[in-house]
Design a protein around this motif. Structure first.
Motif, PDB file in Angstrom:
ATOM      1  N   PRO B 115     -19.722   6.671   1.318  1.00 23.73           N
ATOM      2  CA  PRO B 115     -20.300   6.191   2.754  1.00 23.73           C
ATOM      3  C   PRO B 115     -18.903   5.511   3.655  1.00 23.73           C
ATOM      4  CG  PRO B 115     -21.811   5.696   1.124  1.00 23.73           C
ATOM      5  CD  PRO B 115     -20.644   6.055   0.157  1.00 23.73           C
ATOM      6  N   MET B 116     -18.126   4.849   2.697  1.00 21.42           N
ATOM      7  CA  MET B 116     -16.712   4.109   3.409  1.00 21.42           C
ATOM      8  C   MET B 116     -16.025   5.328   4.166  1.00 21.42           C
ATOM      9  SD  MET B 116     -16.108   1.450   0.492  1.00 21.42           S
ATOM     10  CE  MET B 116     -16.476   2.444  -0.650  1.00 21.42           C
ATOM     11  N   GLY B 117     -16.041   6.509   3.865  1.00 23.95           N
ATOM     12  CA  GLY B 117     -15.542   7.440   4.872  1.00 23.95           C
ATOM     13  C   GLY B 117     -15.736   7.434   6.115  1.00 23.95           C
ATOM     14  N   MET B 118     -17.029   6.823   6.637  1.00 16.12           N
ATOM     15  CA  MET B 118     -17.169   6.765   7.991  1.00 16.12           C
ATOM     16  C   MET B 118     -16.270   5.858   8.694  1.00 16.12           C
ATOM     17  SD  MET B 118     -21.478   7.382   8.320  1.00 16.12           S
ATOM     18  CE  MET B 118     -21.819   5.683   6.966  1.00 16.12           C
ATOM     19  N   VAL B 119     -15.891   4.907   8.067  1.00 14.91           N
ATOM     20  CA  VAL B 119     -15.269   3.828   8.399  1.00 14.91           C
ATOM     21  C   VAL B 119     -13.571   4.077   8.562  1.00 14.91           C
ATOM     22  CG1 VAL B 119     -14.643   1.416   8.462  1.00 14.91           C
ATOM     23  CG2 VAL B 119     -16.897   2.142   8.136  1.00 14.91           C
ATOM     24  N   VAL B 120     -13.342   4.691   7.345  1.00 16.19           N
ATOM     25  CA  VAL B 120     -11.785   5.148   6.975  1.00 16.19           C
ATOM     26  C   VAL B 120     -11.768   6.318   6.587  1.00 16.19           C
ATOM     27  CG1 VAL B 120      -9.905   4.477   5.849  1.00 16.19           C
ATOM     28  CG2 VAL B 120     -11.619   2.623   6.169  1.00 16.19           C
ATOM     29  N   PRO B 121     -11.737   7.413   7.630  1.00 23.11           N
ATOM     30  CA  PRO B 121     -11.917   8.775   7.542  1.00 23.11           C
ATOM     31  C   PRO B 121     -10.489   9.247   6.710  1.00 23.11           C
ATOM     32  CG  PRO B 121     -11.302   8.273   9.802  1.00 23.11           C
ATOM     33  CD  PRO B 121     -11.587   7.100   9.056  1.00 23.11           C
ATOM     34  N   LEU B 122      -9.452   8.600   6.770  1.00 23.86           N
ATOM     35  CA  LEU B 122      -8.293   9.307   6.212  1.00 23.86           C
ATOM     36  C   LEU B 122      -7.701   8.622   5.230  1.00 23.86           C
ATOM     37  CD1 LEU B 122      -6.260   9.648   9.728  1.00 23.86           C
ATOM     38  CD2 LEU B 122      -7.568  11.508   8.639  1.00 23.86           C
ATOM     39  N   PRO B 123      -7.203   9.501   4.123  1.00 31.28           N
ATOM     40  CA  PRO B 123      -6.720   8.946   2.945  1.00 31.28           C
ATOM     41  C   PRO B 123      -5.605   7.819   3.374  1.00 31.28           C
ATOM     42  CG  PRO B 123      -6.807  11.242   2.767  1.00 31.28           C
ATOM     43  CD  PRO B 123      -7.008  10.979   4.202  1.00 31.28           C
ATOM     44  N   ILE B 124      -5.323   6.925   2.389  1.00 29.48           N
ATOM     45  CA  ILE B 124      -4.595   5.896   2.614  1.00 29.48           C
ATOM     46  C   ILE B 124      -3.246   6.012   1.470  1.00 29.48           C
ATOM     47  CG2 ILE B 124      -3.950   3.200   2.696  1.00 29.48           C
ATOM     48  CD1 ILE B 124      -6.814   3.094   3.541  1.00 29.48           C
ATOM     49  N   GLN B 125      -2.289   5.919   1.842  1.00 25.01           N
ATOM     50  CA  GLN B 125      -0.982   6.352   0.875  1.00 25.01           C
ATOM     51  C   GLN B 125      -0.606   4.675   0.455  1.00 25.01           C
ATOM     52  OE1 GLN B 125       0.144   8.982  -0.253  1.00 25.01           O
ATOM     53  NE2 GLN B 125      -1.251  10.198   0.980  1.00 25.01           N
ATOM     54  N   LEU B 126      -0.592   4.329  -0.805  1.00 20.70           N
ATOM     55  CA  LEU B 126      -0.437   3.220  -1.507  1.00 20.70           C
ATOM     56  C   LEU B 126       0.916   3.326  -2.167  1.00 20.70           C
ATOM     57  CD1 LEU B 126      -3.710   2.179  -2.836  1.00 20.70           C
ATOM     58  CD2 LEU B 126      -2.710   1.683  -0.746  1.00 20.70           C
ATOM     59  N   ARG B 127       1.833   2.344  -2.138  1.00 18.13           N
ATOM     60  CA  ARG B 127       3.062   2.259  -2.699  1.00 18.13           C
ATOM     61  C   ARG B 127       3.170   0.907  -3.698  1.00 18.13           C
ATOM     62  NH1 ARG B 127       7.119   5.379  -1.192  1.00 18.13           N
ATOM     63  NH2 ARG B 127       5.983   6.252   0.303  1.00 18.13           N
ATOM     64  N   SER B 128       4.019   1.044  -4.724  1.00 16.31           N
ATOM     65  CA  SER B 128       4.210  -0.129  -5.342  1.00 16.31           C
ATOM     66  C   SER B 128       5.589  -0.095  -5.828  1.00 16.31           C
ATOM     67  CB  SER B 128       3.095  -0.388  -6.324  1.00 16.31           C
ATOM     68  OG  SER B 128       3.708  -1.634  -7.240  1.00 16.31           O
ATOM     69  N   THR B 129       6.345  -1.307  -6.094  1.00 17.89           N
ATOM     70  CA  THR B 129       7.455  -1.147  -6.847  1.00 17.89           C
ATOM     71  C   THR B 129       7.664  -2.330  -7.721  1.00 17.89           C
ATOM     72  OG1 THR B 129       8.632  -0.578  -4.689  1.00 17.89           O
ATOM     73  CG2 THR B 129      10.038  -1.133  -6.415  1.00 17.89           C
ATOM     74  N   ALA B 130       8.126  -1.934  -8.943  1.00 16.62           N
ATOM     75  CA  ALA B 130       8.279  -3.092 -10.213  1.00 16.62           C
ATOM     76  C   ALA B 130       9.698  -2.868 -10.727  1.00 16.62           C
ATOM     77  CB  ALA B 130       7.305  -2.690 -11.180  1.00 16.62           C
ATOM     78  N   THR B 131      10.359  -3.994 -10.974  1.00 17.73           N
ATOM     79  CA  THR B 131      11.652  -3.846 -11.592  1.00 17.73           C
ATOM     80  C   THR B 131      11.454  -4.706 -13.109  1.00 17.73           C
ATOM     81  OG1 THR B 131      12.734  -4.089  -9.483  1.00 17.73           O
ATOM     82  CG2 THR B 131      14.232  -4.615 -11.451  1.00 17.73           C
ATOM     83  N   ALA B 132      12.336  -4.147 -13.985  1.00 17.87           N
ATOM     84  CA  ALA B 132      12.148  -4.663 -15.333  1.00 17.87           C
ATOM     85  C   ALA B 132      13.518  -4.928 -16.097  1.00 17.87           C
ATOM     86  CB  ALA B 132      11.522  -4.059 -16.416  1.00 17.87           C
ATOM     87  N   TRP B 133      13.809  -6.073 -16.666  1.00 17.39           N
ATOM     88  CA  TRP B 133      15.162  -6.387 -17.127  1.00 17.39           C
ATOM     89  C   TRP B 133      14.859  -6.441 -18.809  1.00 17.39           C
ATOM     90  CZ3 TRP B 133      13.564  -8.292 -12.740  1.00 17.39           C
ATOM     91  CH2 TRP B 133      14.579  -8.516 -11.586  1.00 17.39           C
ATOM     92  N   SER B 134      15.794  -5.915 -19.484  1.00 14.81           N
ATOM     93  CA  SER B 134      15.953  -6.014 -20.714  1.00 14.81           C
ATOM     94  C   SER B 134      16.570  -7.378 -21.208  1.00 14.81           C
ATOM     95  CB  SER B 134      16.617  -4.883 -21.438  1.00 14.81           C
ATOM     96  OG  SER B 134      16.946  -4.999 -22.806  1.00 14.81           O
ATOM     97  N   SER B 135      16.278  -7.609 -22.671  1.00 12.41           N
ATOM     98  CA  SER B 135      16.737  -8.840 -23.071  1.00 12.41           C
ATOM     99  C   SER B 135      18.371  -8.724 -23.208  1.00 12.41           C
ATOM    100  CB  SER B 135      16.386  -9.038 -24.430  1.00 12.41           C
ATOM    101  OG  SER B 135      16.915 -10.085 -25.337  1.00 12.41           O
ATOM    102  N   PRO B 136      18.862 -10.021 -22.613  1.00  8.93           N
ATOM    103  CA  PRO B 136      20.506  -9.905 -22.739  1.00  8.93           C
ATOM    104  C   PRO B 136      20.986 -10.026 -24.100  1.00  8.93           C
ATOM    105  CG  PRO B 136      19.568 -12.089 -22.261  1.00  8.93           C
ATOM    106  CD  PRO B 136      18.292 -11.121 -22.342  1.00  8.93           C
TER     107      PRO B 136
END
Lengths: 137, 140
Positions: B115-136
């Motif tokens: 039912p929320m499609g009545m309020v937000v009819p179009l799909p939303i693109q989500l994006r996430s960025t993550a960085t990881a370092w290894s042990s020195p």
């Protein structure tokens, strides 16, 4: 009638807000626990053994702060979580399993909410999976 | 039948007000629920991308296994949310010593089947960025 509908919608919104906080905490908790599980255990040959046992208290500690009135049950690894239908209300189960080179931490159950209305006892079933860390000599 | 003391047309006015107010309140609630689900979806995508980066950095240096480990972790974590359609995981290339690994995950949040499609009819693109370092202290 308008006042009744308004109150019902307000209670639904409050219940949904609390559920969102609980679910977000559950996702964060299982992700943190999966990182613990992917690391090694203590003792000989422990470097390449997933630490499933210590992962569960990590997740339980994080979710218990936002799941007031809910019993957080830690299942001994590597027991999988039971099906959602067999978990009683106001209880969530946390379990950690290993499959191949990956470990998974799952949280499943029905946390206590502010309302006990039919249809608003929303359930949780979140999982985090990560590849284990291995160490070569 | 006319109630004593009521002005002519007052019941009709109340009916019209009710007919306007209740749908507005329902739409307001649906919009509120859509915002909550948007937040939940972003949390889930962030957690999955973070685990993917951590898994990528645990692979042997210079190995294509980094991308494999990251994909396994990302899809294994992200598949639980019914409204969230996983997109692509990029950037989790081969881990190199003393260099971080940065992963970028995308997903689509689709309210269309609710039912929320009545309020937000179009799909939303989500994006996430993550960085990881290894042990020195890691040698390779």
């Amino acid at each position: 009638m308008v006042a009744g509908v308004f109150l019902l919608l307000l209670l639904t919104a409050v219940s949904a807000s609390i559920y969102t906080v609980q679910r977000s905490a559950a996702v964060t908790a299982v992700a943190a626990a999966a990182r613990v599980a992917a690391s090694g255990t203590r003792g000989a040959r422990g470097a390449n053994t997933p630490d499933l046992v210590d992962a569960l208290p990590t997740a339980a500690r994080m979710v218990s702060r936002v799941m007031i009135g809910t019993r957080v049950r830690q299942l001994p690894p590597p027991s999988p979580c039971p099906s959602l239908s067999s978990i009683p209300p106001r209880e969530v189960d946390v379990c950690a399993t290993a499959a191949g080179d990956a470990v998974a931490v799952r949280l499943r159950g029905r946390p206590a909410g502010p309302l006990s209305l039919p249809g608003l006892d929303w359930s949780l079933d979140v999982v985090a999976q990560v590849h284990v860390v291995t160490f070569a000599p | 039948m006319k109630e004593p003391g009521s002005r002519p047309g007052s019941r009709g006015q109340a009916l019209v007000e009710t007919a306007i107010t209740i749908p507005l309140m329902v739409l307001l609630l649906l919009g509120f629920l859509a915002v909550l689900i948007r937040i939940e979806a972003q949390v889930e995508l962030d957690a999955a991308t973070g685990l993917a980066a951590a898994a990528a950095v645990s692979a042997p240096a210079g190995s294509p296994l980094s991308a494999t480990y990251a994909e396994e972790s990302w899809h294994g974590t992200l598949h639980q949310y019914p409204y969230l359609e996983p997109g692509r995981l990029q950037g989790c290339g081969a881990y190199q010593p003393d260099q971080p690994v940065t992963c970028e995950g995308t997903a689509t949040l689709d309210y269309g089947r609710t039912p929320m499609g009545m309020v937000v009819p179009l799909p939303i693109q989500l994006r996430s960025t993550a960085t990881a370092w290894s042990s020195p202290y890691r040698s390779r």
